[in-house]
Design an enzyme around this catalytic site. Structure first.
Site, PDB file in Angstrom:
ATOM      1  N   HIS A 303       0.854  -1.202   0.000  1.00  0.00           N
ATOM      2  CA  HIS A 303       0.000   0.000   0.000  1.00  0.00           C
ATOM      3  C   HIS A 303       0.881   1.241   0.000  1.00  0.00           C
ATOM      4  CE1 HIS A 303      -3.121   2.851   0.898  1.00  0.00           C
ATOM      5  NE2 HIS A 303      -2.543   3.184   2.049  1.00  0.00           N
ATOM      6  N   ASP A 417      -2.723   9.607   3.526  1.00  0.00           N
ATOM      7  CA  ASP A 417      -2.999   8.180   3.336  1.00  0.00           C
ATOM      8  C   ASP A 417      -4.403   8.016   2.770  1.00  0.00           C
ATOM      9  OD1 ASP A 417      -3.236   5.443   3.406  1.00  0.00           O
ATOM     10  OD2 ASP A 417      -2.405   5.235   5.428  1.00  0.00           O
ATOM     11  N   CYS A 472      -4.053   3.259  -4.645  1.00  0.00           N
ATOM     12  CA  CYS A 472      -3.292   3.999  -3.633  1.00  0.00           C
ATOM     13  C   CYS A 472      -2.136   4.777  -4.260  1.00  0.00           C
ATOM     14  CB  CYS A 472      -2.785   3.053  -2.550  1.00  0.00           C
ATOM     15  SG  CYS A 472      -1.916   1.595  -3.180  1.00  0.00           S
TER      16      CYS A 472
END
Length: 690
Positions: A303, A417, A472
């Protein structure tokens, strides 16, 4: 000439000319130039009392063209008659816009013909189009006729004419080289070739290969090469020059190298010093404490997320515009609490801090960066080290406006994030340790400075979130791009104004944007033959969302019991070859007995749109669920790996059953790794009783 009644006729027809005013002068012409185009003239150019007639052939079409340009449509003439000089004679006709459009139509030229490649000396302004005629010679009689015909002829010198012919020769040379080029070639997705070196000159160039381009396919993970390439391109092109000099961008391997365990060469070094020693040479030629922003892309558990170190040169907060010291904020710190994470129809809630569990990883080739947390060397972190979103801030939408509170800038480590919820306290603590060691090396004569939670707060910024398990990397790139496109104007915490920083389409079409950028840079660098990238599926087409037909898939959970790992691998549990079997975690109800036997403080709750499952670590139960998924025509529906691995390999995927605390996965990573290959929206889940 602008009246609508104007009808263009034959300028050589002088039947209506006044008596004694009709005349015709013919000159042999070598070529006609309407830059950058060249046309052969097949007949002598005729200058008459009405205007100029030019006849020739369109290149590559063998079609004849004839131009009738009226004298009143020519607003300026520049000429070099070359009476005794070696330079060839030339005449340039500057035309009105309406006449220029007529010429362009007759010569069958595109709308972008306008080109100011040749500059002429003389009085007056340059106009939209100009015709340049190159003659073999112009005798004295013709010269005087042209001068009388146009009473605004501007003669240029031999040196100016020579300069024009030099430019013509250079242009012809380039056209000749272009004509010798090989025809464009369509590349295949399976070709193992290098597409581009960026930047093309200098050191530190990145080589982009076909497998890197292929990871731009929809539902695929961006790899480290694409991330590094786009960040480098952003720095060189989109970041304003004033900010560019104040920004340092680390590569995707920086944090990986910083936190990868290696054999200690000096046992006297602290853990922080050992980490710093691994990357000390990365800043050999740069002092990061002269920068305002340090960009750190990070990959954990396959990620991508982003850390930006802001104003490491400051010792405390100062006013944004005047740099006057201000009192530090009284920050509230995080307390342990449930942080929900929403991905599509799936809600994930973490009941304990992430640092106490070990997260499984996906295959290495997903992002080109191995990610085994058991080999990761990070500083100890705690959520109490992170600034809480409850801290009062001038950014907060709920804060009462106070004009006496100025906007500030202060040392910060901001985390961006797209799957918010996981703890990033270890990352922040590790970066603080790195800064402390780096400061000691770069500032040996300065007073010792230790970066901590008070003088370098960490903060997870609320930013737009991804709604799938593969974008991501796109969000990381958009965070950086938006950070410089719409700079933060106040660094008081918490920073809440970025929740709607950009929309879903902006980040979704980034796959297509990056592909177009790679093709553009390839076209600029390939001089011999144009290489055309393979056509791949993007979630957008020309910047608009595309709806692809859904594949026919189904999945079901079957509860099985009484089998250990060896028995599970036996033939008794083989299913039809068209199905993929994957283990998932036991339900909370199945683990009630185990819960009484364990003292673990970690728990996670996974909620889907149809069922709720709780996972407890430390259990040794032998009961397990099997996920059986039917695949249409045997094709797997999981997104391909970053370097183009065969999708059919998903049939070989097995996820480990949680049987010990070491194997426990955090909910966010566990669900992401498990569902990424099957697509949440296509699952039909039912429980089958034994």
């Amino acid at each position: 000439m602008d009246n609508d009644d104007f009808v263009r006729g034959d300028v050589t027809d002088q039947s209506d000319a006044a008596q004694g005013e009709a005349f015709t002068t013919k000159l042999s012409c070598k070529c006609l130039r309407l830059f950058p185009y060249r046309f052969e003239v097949t007949e002598p150019v005729k200058f008459t009392s009405k205007g100029v007639r030019i006849a020739g052939i369109l290149p590559k079409k063998d079609t004849k063209f004839v131009l009738h340009i009226y004298k009143r449509e020519v607003i300026k003439v520049i000429a070099h008659f070359a009476s005794s000089e070696k330079a060839q004679p030339l005449i340039t006709l500057y035309m009105l816009k309406r006449c220029a459009q007529y010429v362009k139509t007759q010569l069958q030229l595109p709308d972008d013909t306008a080109n100011e490649q040749l500059a002429f000396k003389g009085n007056g302004s340059l106009h939209e189009r100009r015709l340049l005629l190159v003659f073999d010679s112009i005798n004295f009689s013709a010269r005087e006729t042209i001068k009388a015909m146009f009473n605004f002829v501007d003669e240029i010198s031999t040196s100016d004419a020579a300069e024009i012919f030099e430019r013509i020769a250079e242009l012809d040379r380039k056209e000749l080289e272009k004509s010798k080029q090989m025809p464009p070639r369509q590349l295949r997705p399976d070709e193992q070739i290098s597409l581009l070196m960026y930047p093309p000159k200098g050191t530190g160039g990145l080589c982009i290969r076909m497998e890197d381009y292929m990871c731009l396919t929809k539902e695929s993970y961006l790899n480290d090469i694409i991330i590094d390439f786009y960040l480098l391109w952003l720095r060189n092109t989109l970041i304003p020059e004033t900010l560019r000099d104040r920004t340092h961008i680390f590569s995707t391997f920086f944090y990986k190298r910083l936190t990868t365990l290696t054999r200690a060469t000096d046992v006297k070094l602290t853990a922080a010093q050992r980490r710093h020693a691994r990357v000390q040479k990365w800043t050999k030629l740069v002092d990061i404490f002269d920068k305002d922003f340090i960009i750190v892309p990070i990959n954990e558990q396959s990620h991508w997320f982003l850390a930006i170190i802001c104003f490491p040169c400051l010792k405390g907060p100062v006013t944004y515009d005047t740099n006057q010291p201000v009192e530090p904020q009284q920050l509230k710190r995080h307390r342990a609490k449930k942080v929900p994470m929403q991905i599509s129809n799936t809600t994930i809630t973490s009941l304990a801090k992430r640092d106490s569990v070990s997260l499984p990883t996906m295959p290495i080739d997903i992002c080109h960066i191995a990610d085994d947390e058991s080999e990761r060397d990070e500083a100890e972190g705690d959520e109490s080290d992170m600034a809480s979103e409850d801290s009062e801030s001038s950014n907060s939408p709920n804060r009462v406006t106070n004009d006496d509170v100025p906007a500030v800038k202060q040392p910060l480590i901001l985390i961006f994030d797209s799957l918010a919820g996981a703890s990033r306290s270890r990352v922040v603590a590790t970066l603080r340790d790195y800064l402390t060691c780096e400061y000691k090396v770069k500032k040996p004569d300065a007073q010792k400075h230790i970066f901590n939670k008070d003088n370098m707060p960490g903060h997870c910024v609320k930013v737009p979130q991804q709604n799938n398990f593969t974008d991501c990397g796109l969000y990381l790139l958009q965070y950086v791009q938006q950070f410089f496109k719409e700079p933060i104007k106040d660094y008081r915490l918490p920073i809440k104004q970025l929740t709607n920083w950009f929309d879903y389409l902006t980040v979704t079409k980034k796959r297509e944007d990056i592909a177009h950028l790679i093709q553009q840079l390839m076209d600029e660098s390939n001089s011999n033959q144009r290489l055309i990238l393979p056509v791949i599926e993007f979630p957008t087409l020309n910047g608009q969302l595309v709806e692809y037909p859904e594949k026919s898939e189904s999945a079901e959970f079957e509860e099985e019991e009484g089998h250990d790992d060896e028995e599970y691998a036996s033939d008794a549990h083989d299913d039809d070859s068209a199905n993929t079997e994957m283990e998932v975690d036991p339900t909370y109800e199945e683990l009630q007995t185990a819960k009484a036997a364990t003292q673990s403080s970690t728990a996670a709750t996974v909620t889907t749109n149809t069922t709720t499952t709780s996972v407890l670590p430390g259990t040794t139960t032998a009961r397990r669920f099997m996920l059986k998924r039917g695949l249409q025509n045997g094709a797997a529906g999981s997104p391909s790996g970053a370097n183009g691995a065969d999708n059919n390999n998903v049939n070989q995927l097995e996820l480990q059953l949680i049987s010990s605390p070491k194997a426990v996965s955090s909910p966010s990573s566990m669900l992401k790794n498990r569902i990424a290959g099957i697509g949440v929206g296509s699952l039909k889940i039912r429980k089958i009783e034994p």
